[in-house]
Design a protein around this motif. Sequence first.
Motif, PDB file in Angstrom:
ATOM      1  N   CYS A  71       0.817  -1.233   0.000  1.00 15.41           N
ATOM      2  CA  CYS A  71       0.000   0.000   0.000  1.00 15.41           C
ATOM      3  C   CYS A  71       0.842   1.272   0.000  1.00 15.41           C
ATOM      4  N   LEU A  72       2.166   1.126   0.106  1.00 14.92           N
ATOM      5  CA  LEU A  72       3.108   2.246   0.060  1.00 14.92           C
ATOM      6  C   LEU A  72       3.047   3.185   1.264  1.00 14.92           C
ATOM      7  N   GLU A  73       2.269   2.842   2.280  1.00 13.15           N
ATOM      8  CA  GLU A  73       2.271   3.645   3.514  1.00 13.15           C
ATOM      9  C   GLU A  73       3.611   3.432   4.225  1.00 13.15           C
ATOM     10  N   ASP A  74       4.061   4.469   4.932  1.00 11.40           N
ATOM     11  CA  ASP A  74       5.329   4.360   5.646  1.00 11.40           C
ATOM     12  C   ASP A  74       5.263   3.325   6.765  1.00 11.40           C
ATOM     13  N   VAL A  75       6.291   2.506   6.856  1.00  9.74           N
ATOM     14  CA  VAL A  75       6.396   1.541   7.943  1.00  9.74           C
ATOM     15  C   VAL A  75       7.729   1.790   8.645  1.00  9.74           C
ATOM     16  N   VAL A  76       7.673   1.913   9.971  1.00 15.40           N
ATOM     17  CA  VAL A  76       8.902   2.144  10.725  1.00 15.40           C
ATOM     18  C   VAL A  76       9.496   0.789  11.101  1.00 15.40           C
ATOM     19  N   ILE A  77      10.689   0.524  10.604  1.00 19.33           N
ATOM     20  CA  ILE A  77      11.352  -0.762  10.843  1.00 19.33           C
ATOM     21  C   ILE A  77      12.500  -0.551  11.844  1.00 19.33           C
ATOM     22  N   PRO A  78      12.371  -1.100  13.049  1.00 26.19           N
ATOM     23  CA  PRO A  78      13.504  -0.984  13.998  1.00 26.19           C
ATOM     24  C   PRO A  78      14.623  -1.931  13.579  1.00 26.19           C
ATOM     25  N   MET A  79      15.846  -1.448  13.679  1.00 28.28           N
ATOM     26  CA  MET A  79      16.981  -2.308  13.327  1.00 28.28           C
ATOM     27  C   MET A  79      17.995  -2.328  14.455  1.00 28.28           C
ATOM     28  N   GLU A  80      18.516  -3.495  14.706  1.00 31.16           N
ATOM     29  CA  GLU A  80      19.593  -3.625  15.681  1.00 31.16           C
ATOM     30  C   GLU A  80      20.900  -3.649  14.916  1.00 31.16           C
ATOM     31  N   ILE A  81      21.703  -2.656  15.187  1.00 29.67           N
ATOM     32  CA  ILE A  81      22.959  -2.507  14.472  1.00 29.67           C
ATOM     33  C   ILE A  81      24.078  -3.060  15.351  1.00 29.67           C
ATOM     34  N   SER A  82      24.799  -4.005  14.802  1.00 36.61           N
ATOM     35  CA  SER A  82      25.899  -4.581  15.557  1.00 36.61           C
ATOM     36  C   SER A  82      27.161  -4.525  14.702  1.00 36.61           C
ATOM     37  N   ILE A  83      28.030  -3.601  15.046  1.00 36.52           N
ATOM     38  CA  ILE A  83      29.260  -3.415  14.275  1.00 36.52           C
ATOM     39  C   ILE A  83      30.344  -4.325  14.843  1.00 36.52           C
ATOM     40  N   ASP A  84      30.963  -5.076  13.975  1.00 27.03           N
ATOM     41  CA  ASP A  84      32.007  -5.996  14.407  1.00 27.03           C
ATOM     42  C   ASP A  84      32.968  -6.191  13.229  1.00 27.03           C
ATOM     43  N   ARG A  85      34.003  -5.381  13.207  1.00 27.32           N
ATOM     44  CA  ARG A  85      34.909  -5.403  12.061  1.00 27.32           C
ATOM     45  C   ARG A  85      36.346  -5.619  12.528  1.00 27.32           C
ATOM     46  N   ILE A  86      37.113  -6.213  11.652  1.00 23.87           N
ATOM     47  CA  ILE A  86      38.532  -6.411  11.941  1.00 23.87           C
ATOM     48  C   ILE A  86      39.335  -5.839  10.776  1.00 23.87           C
ATOM     49  N   VAL A  87      40.308  -5.024  11.108  1.00 26.74           N
ATOM     50  CA  VAL A  87      41.175  -4.435  10.094  1.00 26.74           C
ATOM     51  C   VAL A  87      42.596  -4.898  10.383  1.00 26.74           C
ATOM     52  N   ASN A  88      43.281  -5.375   9.370  1.00 25.49           N
ATOM     53  CA  ASN A  88      44.671  -5.819   9.580  1.00 25.49           C
ATOM     54  C   ASN A  88      45.621  -4.626   9.649  1.00 25.49           C
ATOM     55  N   LEU A  89      46.575  -4.748  10.563  1.00 29.63           N
ATOM     56  CA  LEU A  89      47.567  -3.686  10.741  1.00 29.63           C
ATOM     57  C   LEU A  89      48.959  -4.217  10.426  1.00 29.63           C
ATOM     58  N   SER A  90      49.798  -3.317   9.990  1.00 30.65           N
ATOM     59  CA  SER A  90      51.201  -3.667   9.777  1.00 30.65           C
ATOM     60  C   SER A  90      52.052  -2.445  10.068  1.00 30.65           C
ATOM     61  N   GLU A  91      52.930  -2.570  11.046  1.00 36.32           N
ATOM     62  CA  GLU A  91      53.850  -1.492  11.414  1.00 36.32           C
ATOM     63  C   GLU A  91      53.138  -0.149  11.587  1.00 36.32           C
ATOM     64  N   GLY A  92      52.075  -0.201  12.374  1.00 38.68           N
ATOM     65  CA  GLY A  92      51.370   1.031  12.692  1.00 38.68           C
ATOM     66  C   GLY A  92      50.548   1.616  11.556  1.00 38.68           C
ATOM     67  N   MET A  93      50.353   0.798  10.514  1.00 36.33           N
ATOM     68  CA  MET A  93      49.559   1.269   9.376  1.00 36.33           C
ATOM     69  C   MET A  93      48.404   0.316   9.129  1.00 36.33           C
ATOM     70  N   ILE A  94      47.357   0.851   8.540  1.00 37.61           N
ATOM     71  CA  ILE A  94      46.245  -0.006   8.154  1.00 37.61           C
ATOM     72  C   ILE A  94      46.628  -0.740   6.876  1.00 37.61           C
ATOM     73  N   LEU A  95      46.476  -2.053   6.931  1.00 44.94           N
ATOM     74  CA  LEU A  95      46.793  -2.872   5.767  1.00 44.94           C
ATOM     75  C   LEU A  95      45.504  -3.044   4.966  1.00 44.94           C
ATOM     76  N   MET A  96      45.435  -2.360   3.875  1.00 44.25           N
ATOM     77  CA  MET A  96      44.188  -2.419   3.111  1.00 44.25           C
ATOM     78  C   MET A  96      44.096  -3.726   2.338  1.00 44.25           C
ATOM     79  N   ASP A  97      42.901  -4.261   2.352  1.00 46.30           N
ATOM     80  CA  ASP A  97      42.628  -5.463   1.573  1.00 46.30           C
ATOM     81  C   ASP A  97      42.545  -5.037   0.100  1.00 46.30           C
ATOM     82  N   PRO A  98      43.398  -5.594  -0.757  1.00 47.38           N
ATOM     83  CA  PRO A  98      43.378  -5.148  -2.163  1.00 47.38           C
ATOM     84  C   PRO A  98      42.045  -5.442  -2.859  1.00 47.38           C
ATOM     85  N   ASP A  99      41.294  -6.401  -2.299  1.00 48.40           N
ATOM     86  CA  ASP A  99      40.000  -6.736  -2.896  1.00 48.40           C
ATOM     87  C   ASP A  99      38.896  -5.788  -2.450  1.00 48.40           C
TER      88      ASP A  99
END
Length: 175
Positions: A71-99
């Motif tokens: 019906c296109l009426e607005d619906v309020v959708i509650p979302m639970e946001i859970s951030i959980d990320r791992i970033v690789n480091l090397s010698e004090g620098m962020i090691l970017m994933d080439p992909d």
Amino acid sequence: MMIDLTNVISTADKKLEVTVEPEMECFTSAMGCFPISNKKPFMLCLTNDDNKRLLISGDTTLDVTIPCDRCLEDVVIPMEISIDRIVNLSEGMILMDPDEEEDTFLKEHQLDVDRLIYDEILVHWPTKVLCRDDCKGICPVCGQNLNQRDCGCDRQVLDPRMAKFQDVFKEFKEV
Ligand SMILES: [Zn+2]
Ligand SMILES: [Zn+2]
């Protein structure tokens, strides 16, 4: 909101807790722009794990307003946001994933909190949105929201397959 990571990524086992406030007003995608409400400040925890990895974690909730599929009426959708990320480091620098795509939550030594939240909303995006399980949708003839009232349009003639069935049924009755 951006967080400077310079200190935490260059100090072994440093732990940083930052109270962050989501700034994004709406979730914008190819599907359109969907308002975000009920945002709260939350704690984002950044941990340097032995100079090898940076752990990023935090939990919050927010609401995203999405139109009902029927019906296109607005619906309020509650979302639970859970951030959980791992970033690789090397010698004090962020090691970017080439992909990794270019548009990521890391920009130089800055952490883009809204981008992290954006990614989580994308993951939690509902496949189906209904204002109620038995939503009647809108009338294809006049556009009336059929949950509010019935417009009285003859909607069955719209579908030629349906019309054929009715004819058969009529003939059957006449015989
Ligand atoms: Zn609906
Ligand atoms: Zn109608």
